[in-house]
Scaffold this active site. Sequence first.
Site, PDB file in Angstrom:
ATOM      1  CG  ASP A  95      -7.114  75.128 -41.496  1.00 35.39           C
ATOM      2  OD1 ASP A  95      -5.915  75.167 -41.350  1.00 35.39           O
ATOM      3  OD2 ASP A  95      -7.769  76.385 -40.959  1.00 35.39           O
ATOM      4  CD  GLU A 136       0.208  74.391 -46.335  1.00 33.61           C
ATOM      5  OE1 GLU A 136       0.397  74.750 -44.915  1.00 33.61           O
ATOM      6  OE2 GLU A 136       0.107  73.164 -46.831  1.00 33.61           O
TER       7      GLU A 136
HETATM    8  O1  TRH Z   1      -7.602  81.646 -45.759  1.00 36.91           O
HETATM    9  P1  TRH Z   1      -6.145  81.755 -45.727  1.00 36.91           P
HETATM   10  O2  TRH Z   1      -5.145  82.817 -45.285  1.00 36.91           O
HETATM   11  O3  TRH Z   1      -5.467  80.238 -44.807  1.00 36.91           O
HETATM   12  C1  TRH Z   1      -4.436  79.878 -43.925  1.00 36.91           C
HETATM   13  C2  TRH Z   1      -3.590  79.576 -44.484  1.00 36.91           C
HETATM   14  O4  TRH Z   1      -4.103  78.731 -44.914  1.00 36.91           O
HETATM   15  C3  TRH Z   1      -2.675  78.869 -42.950  1.00 36.91           C
HETATM   16  O5  TRH Z   1      -1.614  78.409 -43.488  1.00 36.91           O
HETATM   17  C4  TRH Z   1      -3.593  78.199 -41.857  1.00 36.91           C
HETATM   18  O6  TRH Z   1      -3.002  78.262 -40.758  1.00 36.91           O
HETATM   19  C5  TRH Z   1      -4.648  79.575 -41.807  1.00 36.91           C
HETATM   20  O7  TRH Z   1      -5.577  79.596 -42.926  1.00 36.91           O
HETATM   21  C6  TRH Z   1      -5.114  78.735 -40.829  1.00 36.91           C
HETATM   22  O8  TRH Z   1      -5.264  81.499 -46.871  1.00 36.91           O
HETATM   23  P2  TRH Z   1      -5.048  80.555 -47.967  1.00 36.91           P
HETATM   24  O9  TRH Z   1      -4.526  79.379 -47.580  1.00 36.91           O
HETATM   25  O10 TRH Z   1      -4.257  81.196 -48.894  1.00 36.91           O
HETATM   26  O11 TRH Z   1      -6.525  79.400 -48.206  1.00 36.91           O
HETATM   27  C7  TRH Z   1      -7.419  80.520 -49.205  1.00 36.91           C
HETATM   28  C8  TRH Z   1      -8.545  79.587 -49.310  1.00 36.91           C
HETATM   29  O12 TRH Z   1      -9.375  80.136 -50.245  1.00 36.91           O
HETATM   30  C9  TRH Z   1      -7.567  78.689 -50.904  1.00 36.91           C
HETATM   31  O13 TRH Z   1      -8.235  77.204 -50.783  1.00 36.91           O
HETATM   32  C10 TRH Z   1      -8.578  79.625 -51.910  1.00 36.91           C
HETATM   33  C11 TRH Z   1      -9.838  79.581 -51.569  1.00 36.91           C
HETATM   34  N1  TRH Z   1      -9.935  81.120 -52.283  1.00 36.91           N
HETATM   35  C12 TRH Z   1     -11.197  80.805 -52.959  1.00 36.91           C
HETATM   36  O14 TRH Z   1     -11.782  79.831 -53.668  1.00 36.91           O
HETATM   37  N2  TRH Z   1     -12.282  81.764 -53.392  1.00 36.91           N
HETATM   38  C13 TRH Z   1     -11.246  82.800 -52.915  1.00 36.91           C
HETATM   39  O15 TRH Z   1     -12.864  84.222 -53.901  1.00 36.91           O
HETATM   40  C14 TRH Z   1     -10.358  83.752 -52.367  1.00 36.91           C
HETATM   41  C15 TRH Z   1     -10.197  85.032 -52.252  1.00 36.91           C
HETATM   42  C16 TRH Z   1     -10.423  82.406 -51.505  1.00 36.91           C
END
Ligand code: TRH
Length: 382
Positions: free
Chosen positions: A21, A268
């Site tokens: 999010d 996402e």
């Molecule tokens: O964390 P998520 O599993 O988020 C999920 C989905 O978005 C889902 O659709 C939603 O409904 C739920 O959350 C509540 O995976 P996502 O979307 O890939 O988000 C991860 C974020 O973390 C992304 O912006 C990248 C960031 N990130 C970093 O900035 N640094 C890191 O080291 C890592 C591993 C991730």
Amino acid sequence: MPTITPITIDIFCSVIDNYGDIGVCFRLAKELSTDSAIVTLYVDDLNAFKAINPTIDANYTSLQKYNDITIKYWDEEPNDYEPSLVIIEAFGCKIGEKYTSKFTMHNLWINLEYLSAETWVEECHKLPSLQNNCLNKYFFFPGFTAKTGGLNFEKWLLDVSYQQAKEYVFKYLSLDPKRINDFIALIFTYETTSLFPLIEAILRKHHNAILLLPDSRSTKYLLEDNKDIVLKLQEQYPNSVWHKFSMVPQDVFNYILKASDFNIVRGEDSITQAIICGKPFLWHIYKQEENAHIDKLLAFCDMYLKDVTSNENKEILKLSLLSLNDESYLKDLSNNTIFDKFMIKYEQICMITKEQSTTLIKFHNLSSNLLLFIKEFLKQNN
Ligand code: TRH
């Protein structure tokens, strides 16, 4: 010369779980701000925000700044809220009457929806919905076609080459520079036994592969909960590197996605970046009730694979996606080598993902499409 008044935008983000999010909202805020909008980001969980943006002080609930973006802790009780011209509620989060009572017909009120490749999205994109205060709230859908809001990516990353990203990542993560040409796979998923045959397939093809493992649920699942299985794999493939690292800032994470030869990612936000980077990927989609996520995944396959001419490649990609998301697929003997088939066809898959990325970039990003929509609204309503 007439002066151009900048567009002001409030984005409200409620963190449900994980980092998706805030990941989506932060990325959009950065890109809108780069595109000259004046953005205020309201977030109800500064700890989650800090994980992807370490400049945040999670204990400081007054106003903070990240470059030109104003960041506010989203307190249920606003004292002095004055709405910007545009108000975005991310993922249907409800901001409450104390905020909405301040809106007038000159404000543009938007509900930013989740990403989906389902066909109904095009019909609902930009539709108004009349609210209790007699104002319209507009649905805005990110998506994969010209009739949607496009994908949420940052344009600067398009100018970073694979080679530049690799050099950056090797330095940042202190990886052995002698191994810069080794195959790199990023693994950032939820827990699933499908990871084992998938990793084995990667290692069978690339004994020297570097597995990048950010501190996350999948890394704990692999290195702690299933360390015996992992140890066996490490013994079998002693030249493989299993590189665990603490979470990095989102901009650095962009480089990691760009530098990887295979992105095995989850929510996402990460999948969007993986698709845009144009290298082979697999999507471990966020689980929803009544298997709604599988419908979403199938819709994604239909859209993403529709122009793939080889039925064999199409089938390999679709079955690999399904097998990562539903372990039961791998119990079927005809599927249990699906990840090996993926790795055998890797070069051809690369061509498909590269082509798709080029096409999707042409639909412009979410920020540009939102700004166009805002400008249309302003022309008609102000
Ligand atoms: O964390 P998520 O599993 O988020 C999920 C989905 O978005 C889902 O659709 C939603 O409904 C739920 O959350 C509540 O995976 P996502 O979307 O890939 O988000 C991860 C974020 O973390 C992304 O912006 C990248 C960031 N990130 C970093 O900035 N640094 C890191 O080291 C890592 C591993 C991730």
